[in-house]
Design a protein around this motif. Structure first.
Motif, PDB file in Angstrom:
ATOM      1  N   TYR A  49     -22.072  10.755 -41.128  1.00  0.00           N
ATOM      2  CA  TYR A  49     -21.722   9.266 -41.431  1.00  0.00           C
ATOM      3  C   TYR A  49     -21.369   9.034 -42.933  1.00  0.00           C
ATOM      4  CZ  TYR A  49     -22.847   8.523 -36.630  1.00  0.00           C
ATOM      5  OH  TYR A  49     -22.975   8.457 -35.129  1.00  0.00           O
ATOM      6  N   PHE A  50     -22.059  10.096 -43.691  1.00  0.00           N
ATOM      7  CA  PHE A  50     -21.481  10.140 -45.149  1.00  0.00           C
ATOM      8  C   PHE A  50     -20.410  10.242 -45.391  1.00  0.00           C
ATOM      9  CE2 PHE A  50     -21.218  12.288 -49.203  1.00  0.00           C
ATOM     10  CZ  PHE A  50     -21.604  11.516 -50.027  1.00  0.00           C
ATOM     11  N   VAL A  52     -22.548   4.040 -34.024  1.00  0.00           N
ATOM     12  CA  VAL A  52     -21.878   3.086 -34.735  1.00  0.00           C
ATOM     13  C   VAL A  52     -22.007   2.054 -34.252  1.00  0.00           C
ATOM     14  CG1 VAL A  52     -19.706   2.452 -35.848  1.00  0.00           C
ATOM     15  CG2 VAL A  52     -20.496   4.834 -36.121  1.00  0.00           C
ATOM     16  N   LYS A  53     -21.749   1.706 -32.816  1.00  0.00           N
ATOM     17  CA  LYS A  53     -21.600   0.324 -32.266  1.00  0.00           C
ATOM     18  C   LYS A  53     -23.068  -0.260 -32.239  1.00  0.00           C
ATOM     19  CE  LYS A  53     -19.974   2.035 -28.036  1.00  0.00           C
ATOM     20  NZ  LYS A  53     -19.202   2.139 -26.878  1.00  0.00           N
ATOM     21  N   THR A  54     -24.158   0.762 -31.903  1.00  0.00           N
ATOM     22  CA  THR A  54     -25.454   0.194 -32.131  1.00  0.00           C
ATOM     23  C   THR A  54     -25.881  -0.543 -33.554  1.00  0.00           C
ATOM     24  OG1 THR A  54     -26.076   1.480 -30.395  1.00  0.00           O
ATOM     25  CG2 THR A  54     -27.857   0.721 -31.975  1.00  0.00           C
ATOM     26  N   ALA A  55     -25.585   0.469 -34.485  1.00  0.00           N
ATOM     27  CA  ALA A  55     -25.626  -0.297 -35.900  1.00  0.00           C
ATOM     28  C   ALA A  55     -24.839  -1.414 -35.993  1.00  0.00           C
ATOM     29  CB  ALA A  55     -25.237   0.945 -36.737  1.00  0.00           C
ATOM     30  N   VAL A  56     -23.607  -1.671 -35.668  1.00  0.00           N
ATOM     31  CA  VAL A  56     -23.027  -3.020 -35.973  1.00  0.00           C
ATOM     32  C   VAL A  56     -23.639  -3.971 -35.219  1.00  0.00           C
ATOM     33  CG1 VAL A  56     -20.835  -3.985 -35.671  1.00  0.00           C
ATOM     34  CG2 VAL A  56     -20.879  -1.748 -36.349  1.00  0.00           C
ATOM     35  N   ARG A  57     -24.286  -3.772 -34.067  1.00  0.00           N
ATOM     36  CA  ARG A  57     -24.740  -4.759 -33.240  1.00  0.00           C
ATOM     37  C   ARG A  57     -26.042  -5.305 -33.854  1.00  0.00           C
ATOM     38  NH1 ARG A  57     -23.164  -2.098 -28.274  1.00  0.00           N
ATOM     39  NH2 ARG A  57     -25.338  -0.875 -28.329  1.00  0.00           N
ATOM     40  N   ASP A  58     -26.714  -4.420 -34.410  1.00  0.00           N
ATOM     41  CA  ASP A  58     -28.044  -4.508 -35.009  1.00  0.00           C
ATOM     42  C   ASP A  58     -27.803  -5.358 -36.277  1.00  0.00           C
ATOM     43  OD1 ASP A  58     -29.278  -2.986 -33.143  1.00  0.00           O
ATOM     44  OD2 ASP A  58     -29.479  -1.278 -34.246  1.00  0.00           O
ATOM     45  N   LEU A  59     -26.548  -5.060 -36.963  1.00  0.00           N
ATOM     46  CA  LEU A  59     -26.478  -5.632 -38.197  1.00  0.00           C
ATOM     47  C   LEU A  59     -25.883  -7.035 -37.896  1.00  0.00           C
ATOM     48  CD1 LEU A  59     -25.839  -5.523 -41.344  1.00  0.00           C
ATOM     49  CD2 LEU A  59     -23.245  -4.780 -40.836  1.00  0.00           C
ATOM     50  N   ALA A  60     -25.002  -7.425 -37.058  1.00  0.00           N
ATOM     51  CA  ALA A  60     -24.646  -8.506 -36.430  1.00  0.00           C
ATOM     52  C   ALA A  60     -25.871  -9.548 -35.973  1.00  0.00           C
ATOM     53  CB  ALA A  60     -23.617  -8.522 -35.474  1.00  0.00           C
ATOM     54  N   SER A  61     -26.703  -8.772 -35.428  1.00  0.00           N
ATOM     55  CA  SER A  61     -28.122  -9.693 -34.582  1.00  0.00           C
ATOM     56  C   SER A  61     -28.720 -10.023 -35.904  1.00  0.00           C
ATOM     57  CB  SER A  61     -28.554  -8.855 -33.728  1.00  0.00           C
ATOM     58  OG  SER A  61     -29.083  -7.696 -34.255  1.00  0.00           O
ATOM     59  N   VAL A 119     -17.263  -2.869 -43.033  1.00  0.00           N
ATOM     60  CA  VAL A 119     -18.268  -2.925 -42.071  1.00  0.00           C
ATOM     61  C   VAL A 119     -18.857  -1.617 -42.113  1.00  0.00           C
ATOM     62  CG1 VAL A 119     -19.109  -3.402 -39.584  1.00  0.00           C
ATOM     63  CG2 VAL A 119     -17.690  -5.055 -40.907  1.00  0.00           C
ATOM     64  N   LEU A 120     -18.069  -0.603 -41.696  1.00  0.00           N
ATOM     65  CA  LEU A 120     -18.529   0.803 -41.513  1.00  0.00           C
ATOM     66  C   LEU A 120     -19.239   1.142 -42.638  1.00  0.00           C
ATOM     67  CD1 LEU A 120     -15.614   2.756 -39.739  1.00  0.00           C
ATOM     68  CD2 LEU A 120     -17.768   2.442 -38.921  1.00  0.00           C
ATOM     69  N   ILE A 121     -18.734   0.985 -44.020  1.00  0.00           N
ATOM     70  CA  ILE A 121     -19.440   1.324 -45.143  1.00  0.00           C
ATOM     71  C   ILE A 121     -20.997   0.838 -45.216  1.00  0.00           C
ATOM     72  CG2 ILE A 121     -19.616   1.229 -47.665  1.00  0.00           C
ATOM     73  CD1 ILE A 121     -16.315   1.291 -47.723  1.00  0.00           C
ATOM     74  N   LEU A 122     -20.782  -0.631 -44.782  1.00  0.00           N
ATOM     75  CA  LEU A 122     -22.106  -1.373 -44.801  1.00  0.00           C
ATOM     76  C   LEU A 122     -23.059  -0.810 -44.003  1.00  0.00           C
ATOM     77  CD1 LEU A 122     -23.203  -3.964 -46.385  1.00  0.00           C
ATOM     78  CD2 LEU A 122     -22.429  -5.231 -44.440  1.00  0.00           C
ATOM     79  N   VAL A 123     -22.700  -0.438 -42.744  1.00  0.00           N
ATOM     80  CA  VAL A 123     -23.877   0.175 -41.640  1.00  0.00           C
ATOM     81  C   VAL A 123     -24.156   1.224 -42.260  1.00  0.00           C
ATOM     82  CG1 VAL A 123     -22.842  -1.367 -39.875  1.00  0.00           C
ATOM     83  CG2 VAL A 123     -22.062   0.965 -40.183  1.00  0.00           C
ATOM     84  N   THR A 124     -23.278   2.372 -42.649  1.00  0.00           N
ATOM     85  CA  THR A 124     -23.865   3.532 -42.977  1.00  0.00           C
ATOM     86  C   THR A 124     -24.567   3.686 -44.302  1.00  0.00           C
ATOM     87  OG1 THR A 124     -21.568   3.767 -44.364  1.00  0.00           O
ATOM     88  CG2 THR A 124     -21.484   4.801 -42.178  1.00  0.00           C
ATOM     89  N   ILE A 125     -24.722   2.684 -44.920  1.00  0.00           N
ATOM     90  CA  ILE A 125     -25.624   2.493 -46.073  1.00  0.00           C
ATOM     91  C   ILE A 125     -26.887   1.901 -45.569  1.00  0.00           C
ATOM     92  CG2 ILE A 125     -26.014   1.389 -48.246  1.00  0.00           C
ATOM     93  CD1 ILE A 125     -23.077   1.643 -48.963  1.00  0.00           C
ATOM     94  N   LEU A 126     -26.909   0.662 -44.967  1.00  0.00           N
ATOM     95  CA  LEU A 126     -27.938  -0.001 -44.460  1.00  0.00           C
ATOM     96  C   LEU A 126     -28.736   0.690 -43.248  1.00  0.00           C
ATOM     97  CD1 LEU A 126     -26.779  -3.523 -44.627  1.00  0.00           C
ATOM     98  CD2 LEU A 126     -27.881  -2.395 -46.324  1.00  0.00           C
ATOM     99  N   ASP A 127     -28.145   1.134 -42.427  1.00  0.00           N
ATOM    100  CA  ASP A 127     -28.801   1.747 -41.333  1.00  0.00           C
ATOM    101  C   ASP A 127     -29.506   3.318 -41.333  1.00  0.00           C
ATOM    102  OD1 ASP A 127     -29.633   2.791 -38.627  1.00  0.00           O
ATOM    103  OD2 ASP A 127     -28.363   1.455 -37.767  1.00  0.00           O
TER     104      ASP A 127
END
Length: 318
Positions: free
Chosen positions: A60-61, A303-312, A44-52
Motif C-alpha cells: 500500500y506504500f 482498500v474497500k474496508t478502509a474507504v468505508r471506515d473513512l466514509a463512516s 482517497v487512496l492516498i488518504l486511506v493508505t496514510i490514515l489506516d
C-alpha cells in the motif's frame, strides 16, 4: 555551405482541436469530469493508505506512490488542455513546454519502474511469505520507491536536455494538445538521430526491462499459486495480486494500442485519422490514472474496508 534559417523559438502553438471548434466544449466537459474523478479517486487512496494503520505495508506504500504519481502526471498536462479548449490561440512558452515534457516523460518512466517494484513485492509475498517481513522491510521498500522516482527523473532530464539544445527553423506549430517530445523534435532543423537513439535506449530500459521483470515475477507467482492444494487457498493467493496484474495489463495494453495501431492509408480519411490520433493520445494519459483507483477499490478487500471506515468516520464526525 548554406546555413539553415535558425530562429529563437520563444513559444509553441498547440493546434489541439482548432480544426473542430464544435467539439471543444464537449471534450472540455468530458476531460474535466475525468480529471476530477482522477483527483478524487487517487486522493482517497492516498488518504486511506496514510490514515489506516492496517494499510501501512509495502504494497500500500507503493500504491500510495502510484496514486500520487497519477495525480502529478495528469496535472502536468490536463489544465493546459482544458485552457486550450477555451482559448482561441493556444500557445505555450518554450520553457513551459520543456517543463511539461520533463514531467510527462518522468512520470511515465517512473510508473514503469514502480509497477516493476510492486511486482517484486507480490513475488516475495506469495513465493517467500516467511521471508517477506525481512526482505520487504521499511529499510528496503522506501529506498525502492525513491529510486523509482529518481530513475524516472534522471532519464527525463537527459532526454529533455538533448531536446532543448536543438536549433529550430521558425516552424513552432505542434499538432497536439500538449508538448510531446517527438512532436517537438520534428520541428528542429538539425540531425535528431542522437535524440531518437537516446529515446530508443530509454524505452528499452524503462519499458522493456520492467515488462520482462513483471513477466518473470508472475511466472513464479502463478507457479507457486498452482501448487497450493486447496481452491480457496489459490483464490486467496491470487486475490492479493489480481489488482496489480489488472493495472499492469491496462497500462501496457493502452501503450501497445496507442503505438501499435495501424495507420490509415486512405488519403480521404487523413483528417479523421488525425483527429482520432489526437484523441487517442489525449485519453491514453487519462484512462490509466482514472482506472487505477477503481481497480484497487473493486478488487481489494482491505482498500474497500478502509474507504468505508473513512466514509463512516466522516459521517459520524459531521
Amino acid at each position: 555551405m548554406e546555413v539553415a534559417n535558425q530562429t529563437i523559438v520563444t513559444e509553441f502553438v498547440l493546434l489541439g482541436l482548432s480544426a473542430h471548434p464544435k467539439l471543444e466544449k464537449t471534450f472540455f466537459v468530458l476531460i474535466l469530469s475525468m480529471y476530477l474523478v482522477i483527483l478524487l479517486g487517487n486522493g482517497v487512496l492516498i488518504l486511506v493508505t496514510i490514515l489506516d494503520t492496517h494499510l501501512h505495508t509495502p504494497m500500500y506504500f507503493f500504491l500510495g506512490n502510484l496514486s500520487f504519481l497519477d495525480i502529478c502526471y495528469t496535472t502536468s498536462s490536463v489544465p493546459l488542455v482544458l485552457d486550450g479548449f477555451l482559448t482561441p490561440r493556444k500557445t505555450i512558452s518554450f520553457s513551459g513546454c520543456a517543463v511539461q515534457m520533463f514531467l510527462s516523460f518522468a512520470m511515465g518512466a517512473t510508473e514503469c519502474v514502480l509497477l516493476g517494484m510492486m511486482a517484486f513485492d507480490r513475488y516475495v509475498a506469495i513465493c517467500n511469505p516467511l521471508r517477506y517481513p525481512v526482505v520487504m522491510s521499511k529499510a528496503a521498500y522506501v529506498p525502492m520507491a525513491i529510486s523509482s522516482w529518481m530513475a524516472g527523473g534522471a532519464n527525463s532530464l537527459v532526454q529533455i536536455s538533448l531536446a532543448v539544445q536543438l536549433p529550430f527553423c521558425g516552424d513552432n506549430v505542434i499538432n497536439h494538445f500538449i508538448c510531446e517530445i517527438l512532436a517537438v523534435l520534428k520541428l528542429a532543423c538539425a540531425d535528431i538521430s542522437i535524440n531518437v537513439i537516446s529515446m530508443g535506449v530509454a524505452n528499452v530500459i524503462f519499458l522493456g526491462v520492467p515488462v520482462l521483470f513483471i513477466f518473470v515475477s508472475y511466472i513464479f507467482i502463478l507457479t507457486t499459486i498452482l501448487r497450493i492444494p486447496s481452491a480457496e487457498g489459490r483464490r486467496k493467493a491470487f486475490s492479493t495480486c489480481s489488482a496489480h496484474l489488472t493495472v499492469v495489463i491496462v497500462f501496457y495494453g493502452t501503450i501497445l494500442f496507442m503505438y501499435g495501431k495501424p495507420k490509415s492509408k486512405d488519403p480521404l480519411g487523413a483528417d479523421k485519422q488525425d483527429l482520432a490520433d489526437k484523441l487517442i493520445s489525449l485519453f491514453y494519459g487519462l484512462l490509466t490514472p482514472m482506472l487505477n483507483p477503481i481497480i484497487y477499490s473493486l478488487r481489494n478487500k482491505d482498500v474497500k474496508t478502509a474507504v468505508r471506515d473513512l466514509a463512516s468516520h466522516r459521517c459520524l464526525t459531521q
